[in-house]
Design an enzyme around this catalytic site. Sequence first.
Site, short mmCIF file in Angstrom:
data_model
loop_
_atom_site.label_atom_id
_atom_site.label_comp_id
_atom_site.label_asym_id
_atom_site.label_seq_id
_atom_site.Cartn_x
_atom_site.Cartn_y
_atom_site.Cartn_z
N ASP A 145 -1.33 0.43 14.89
CA ASP A 145 -0.86 -0.35 16.04
C ASP A 145 -0.36 -1.74 15.66
O ASP A 145 -0.23 -2.61 16.52
CB ASP A 145 -2.00 -0.50 17.06
CG ASP A 145 -2.25 0.79 17.81
OD1 ASP A 145 -1.27 1.39 18.30
OD2 ASP A 145 -3.42 1.21 17.89
N ASP A 180 2.40 7.20 21.08
CA ASP A 180 2.37 5.73 21.12
C ASP A 180 2.91 5.11 19.84
O ASP A 180 3.42 3.98 19.84
CB ASP A 180 0.94 5.22 21.33
CG ASP A 180 0.10 6.03 22.28
OD1 ASP A 180 0.27 7.25 22.33
OD2 ASP A 180 -0.78 5.44 22.94
N THR A 201 -3.38 16.57 24.28
CA THR A 201 -3.11 15.38 25.09
C THR A 201 -4.44 14.71 25.40
O THR A 201 -5.04 14.97 26.44
CB THR A 201 -2.32 15.74 26.36
OG1 THR A 201 -1.08 16.35 25.98
CG2 THR A 201 -2.00 14.50 27.18
#
Length: 407
Positions: free
Chosen positions: A123, A184, A244
């Site tokens: 991230d 993401d 998911t």
Amino acid sequence: MRHSLPQVSALRTLGALALGLAFASAASAATDESTAKLISRSMNAASTQYSGMLARVQPKPGFPRTVENGDVKQVEVKDWTSGFFPGSLWYLYEATGNKTWRAAAADYTARMAPAKFDKSHHDLGFMLGASYGNGYRLTRDPAYRDALLAGATTLVTRFNPKVGSIQSWELWKNSSWAFPVIIDNMMNLELLTWSSRASNEPRYREVAILHADTTLKHHFRPDNSSYHLVDYDPQTGAVRAKVTVQGNANESAWARGQAWGLYGYTMMYRETRKLEYLQQAHKIAAFFMDHPRLPADKVPYWDFDDAAIPAAPRDSSAAAITASALLELAGFSDKAAAQRYRAFAEAQLRSLASPAYLAAPGENGGFLLMHATGHKPAGKEIDVPLNYADYYFLEALLRLKATLPKH
């Protein structure tokens, strides 16, 4: 008094219906407020809210993430959301020119320093891009440039050439994953493409493109919705599983995941001009915008396939991310598509700027947006403010402002 389960269920349903009426009111609210006034009012609200929150949290360590038990919850720099609060401060400085915001943004950006060497994170694009990235864009401080390049060097250590991707999460003790990659992760690639240009090092860009290509090949279903996570064999690159995790079910369309994909492929087209990325962005946009279970106010339920709809929680963060992405995608589209994307994004922003979603002054812990959903399957951050909802809301407002005629 302790309620029985049927009573609790009924109360929750009534509460959701009441909330739904408020959302419906937002969707049908008068639209006579000019776009310029909408942006100005929203930015003024942001200044009021963040001034109050900053006064409370700045003397303390950490970064505001959400509200928990009535108080602002602060997280450490290692949290994936840590960069969004300094990023929002930079956006407030950009919107107002007020040096108070610049000083606060610089303070919180400096607190991000350890992140640039954190090899446990995929991230870093979120964490460093929102903080150092916006700081460098607005100030050209060479120290910010150095931090971004250091972060890119750290991020590529998570790349596996057999898979063609950057590993997302660490391997949890209770999981069977071998090399998990989440949608993401597309959002972290801009750090690499920028660093490639800034350092004249093609390796960063090559990794970003390989990751985007692998994701394009394996993450999307025939209807152009995406899985949240694809697990790969790190030795062969073969797909082991598609799930998911943060959505309603493995085959469901988790709303924020669709937003990440839309934003990520729009950004990667900007960075590379690869036509397949633009085509995928258009496909994701169509899936989102034309979905039969998208509410009238265009703020999605947290998952398009939750059986509890219309009593399911909304996700204002997914709406904010989508609005920002569509405003950029409009710039790469023909006239008709561009008009549709801008109109849809502005409708989303009008909903988010309405009393149904935009907090009253002094409320919501100082955050802007209400009704975001973080990780519902884990029972975490349901119907709360989230720092990344605010960040992309502010970004979308600035992008909308850039489309207005200059006087």
